[in-house]
Design an enzyme around this catalytic site. Structure first.
Site, mmCIF file in Angstrom:
data_model
loop_
_atom_site.group_PDB
_atom_site.id
_atom_site.type_symbol
_atom_site.label_atom_id
_atom_site.label_comp_id
_atom_site.label_asym_id
_atom_site.label_seq_id
_atom_site.Cartn_x
_atom_site.Cartn_y
_atom_site.Cartn_z
ATOM 1 N N ASP A 67 24.852 -31.210 45.370
ATOM 2 C CA ASP A 67 24.194 -30.461 44.301
ATOM 3 C C ASP A 67 24.397 -28.960 44.470
ATOM 4 O O ASP A 67 24.997 -28.498 45.449
ATOM 5 C CB ASP A 67 22.732 -30.900 44.120
ATOM 6 C CG ASP A 67 21.798 -30.350 45.171
ATOM 7 O OD1 ASP A 67 22.203 -29.434 45.908
ATOM 8 O OD2 ASP A 67 20.652 -30.828 45.259
ATOM 9 N N LYS A 87 22.871 -29.211 38.877
ATOM 10 C CA LYS A 87 22.461 -28.644 37.598
ATOM 11 C C LYS A 87 22.497 -27.141 37.765
ATOM 12 O O LYS A 87 21.726 -26.578 38.499
ATOM 13 C CB LYS A 87 21.045 -29.118 37.241
ATOM 14 C CG LYS A 87 20.937 -30.621 37.214
ATOM 15 C CD LYS A 87 19.501 -31.064 37.097
ATOM 16 C CE LYS A 87 19.418 -32.579 37.075
ATOM 17 N NZ LYS A 87 19.461 -33.192 38.397
ATOM 18 N N MET A 201 10.220 -23.574 42.553
ATOM 19 C CA MET A 201 10.571 -23.512 41.122
ATOM 20 C C MET A 201 9.476 -22.815 40.303
ATOM 21 O O MET A 201 9.087 -23.295 39.239
ATOM 22 C CB MET A 201 10.790 -24.943 40.574
ATOM 23 C CG MET A 201 12.003 -25.618 41.180
ATOM 24 S SD MET A 201 12.219 -27.310 40.635
ATOM 25 C CE MET A 201 11.182 -28.197 41.763
HETATM 26 N N1 SAH Z 1 14.774 -30.221 47.973
HETATM 27 C C1 SAH Z 1 14.716 -28.783 48.031
HETATM 28 C C2 SAH Z 1 13.968 -28.182 46.861
HETATM 29 C C3 SAH Z 1 14.657 -28.412 45.531
HETATM 30 S S1 SAH Z 1 13.766 -27.706 44.192
HETATM 31 C C4 SAH Z 1 14.073 -28.365 49.375
HETATM 32 O O1 SAH Z 1 13.528 -29.205 50.055
HETATM 33 O O2 SAH Z 1 14.139 -27.180 49.704
HETATM 34 C C5 SAH Z 1 14.603 -26.178 44.006
HETATM 35 C C6 SAH Z 1 13.694 -25.027 44.392
HETATM 36 O O3 SAH Z 1 13.643 -24.938 45.815
HETATM 37 C C7 SAH Z 1 14.181 -23.683 43.937
HETATM 38 O O4 SAH Z 1 13.802 -23.413 42.603
HETATM 39 C C8 SAH Z 1 13.469 -22.774 44.900
HETATM 40 O O5 SAH Z 1 12.121 -22.592 44.542
HETATM 41 C C9 SAH Z 1 13.514 -23.588 46.186
HETATM 42 N N2 SAH Z 1 14.648 -23.245 47.065
HETATM 43 C C10 SAH Z 1 15.610 -24.074 47.502
HETATM 44 N N3 SAH Z 1 16.465 -23.427 48.332
HETATM 45 C C11 SAH Z 1 16.020 -22.165 48.409
HETATM 46 C C12 SAH Z 1 16.457 -21.006 49.112
HETATM 47 N N4 SAH Z 1 17.533 -21.014 49.915
HETATM 48 N N5 SAH Z 1 15.747 -19.871 48.958
HETATM 49 C C13 SAH Z 1 14.654 -19.823 48.182
HETATM 50 N N6 SAH Z 1 14.199 -20.877 47.492
HETATM 51 C C14 SAH Z 1 14.857 -22.041 47.607
#
Ligand code: SAH
Length: 277
Positions: A67, A87, A201
């Site tokens: 992804d 996405k 998010m």
């Molecule tokens: N499964 C992922 C989350 C997916 S939802 C996890 O466990 O981290 C996607 C959201 O995760 C983004 O909108 C943001 O809020 C957060 N996110 C994911 N990677 C990030 C990063 N490197 N820095 C800041 N926010 C992050």
């Protein structure tokens, strides 16, 4: 701060060391077998945060569905066929059903399938839905947890997600629901619950969320941090207050985690990344 470029040579050496020196056998790691799907968390950015199981899956997979949040360095380590299943603005979005169907089809063709997702696959990552599709289709699968942005990403900003002096509990929240609107929940109850709130998010709705929390009695000067591009080269940490959260979030980078609570105050003292090479 050249985070990934600094880490990459060491990471590549570590990868080849792990693969060549039979580390997998010593750790008793199961192999990614034909007809199986592994749902693997890649971590929030820094490729060094992937697990040993994740590394092994990269080495053994025939095909990888990845992804948008997955670090590209990880993909360069594998000769497998790579299919973008994310996405991202400007690129055709894959529907969740299409991704799940493709996982089932590839597994039934006898491929070793690696589904590589940002952070942890079971934290706001729809890993549960994909696993359900596999279970219902009778496909064998393994879940390989990863470092989630709301914990590991905060650690890279020097913010412990829990700390004895500040919070004994934490609530993880997604800012928007399936309908793309602010998540429907009892914000007053959230406000009275855990002292620390970690929002995924949530950039678009940060102002509304702050208003809900203020209306429920949280203080205007409560510390907040917006951690943008956590554990990546371009990480940026904005420390602010609940009163200013909406305005600061509006101007912030799109990929961000928001944390509200007194543990944010540790960021200054624990900013280890500033002195890391
Ligand atoms: N499964 C992922 C989350 C997916 S939802 C996890 O466990 O981290 C996607 C959201 O995760 C983004 O909108 C943001 O809020 C957060 N996110 C994911 N990677 C990030 C990063 N490197 N820095 C800041 N926010 C992050």
């Amino acid at each position: 701060m050249a985070l990934q470029s600094g880490i990459f040579p060491a990471f590549a050496a570590c990868y080849s060391w792990a693969m060549d020196s039979n580390i997998a056998a010593k750790l008793g790691l199961p192999a990614l077998e034909k007809g199986w799907v592994w749902l693997v968390g890649a971590g929030p950015g820094d490729p060094g945060l992937i697990t040993a199981l994740g590394l092994q899956a990269l080495a053994q997979a025939d095909v990888i569905l990845f992804d948008a949040l997955v670090d590209e360095t990880l993909l360069t380590l594998s000769d497998a066929e790579k299919i973008y299943a994310g996405k991202r603005a400007g690129v055709r979005s894959c529907k969740q059903d299409e991704i799940s169907d493709l996982l089932v089809t590839l597994a039934k063709e006898g491929k070793r399938v690696l589904r590589l997702k940002g952070g942890d696959p079971f934290v706001f990552g729809r890993g549960g839905e994909e696993a359900q599709a596999l279970a219902r289709a009778g496909v064998n699968f393994r879940i390989v947890p990863g470092v989630t942005a709301g914990i590991g990403g905060l650690a890279y900003a020097g913010i412990p997600v829990t700390h004895r002096d500040t919070n004994h509990a934490v609530t993880f929240i997604t800012g928007h629901g399936v309908d793309g609107k602010l998540t429907k929940m009892d914000w007053a109850a959230v406000s009275r619950g855990a002292p620390t709130l970690v929002l995924y998010m949530a950039r678009r709705f940060a102002g509304e969320i702050a208003q809900e929390l203020l209306a429920a009695g949280r203080k205007q000067d409560e510390p907040c941090a917006i951690v943008c591009n956590a554990a990546r080269d371009n990480q940026q940490v904005i420390v602010t207050t609940l009163a200013r959260l909406g305005a600061e979030a509006e101007a912030a980078e799109p990929l961000c985690i928001i944390v509200i609570g007194q543990n944010v105050m540790l960021a200054k003292e624990l900013n280890w990344l500033a002195s890391a090479s």
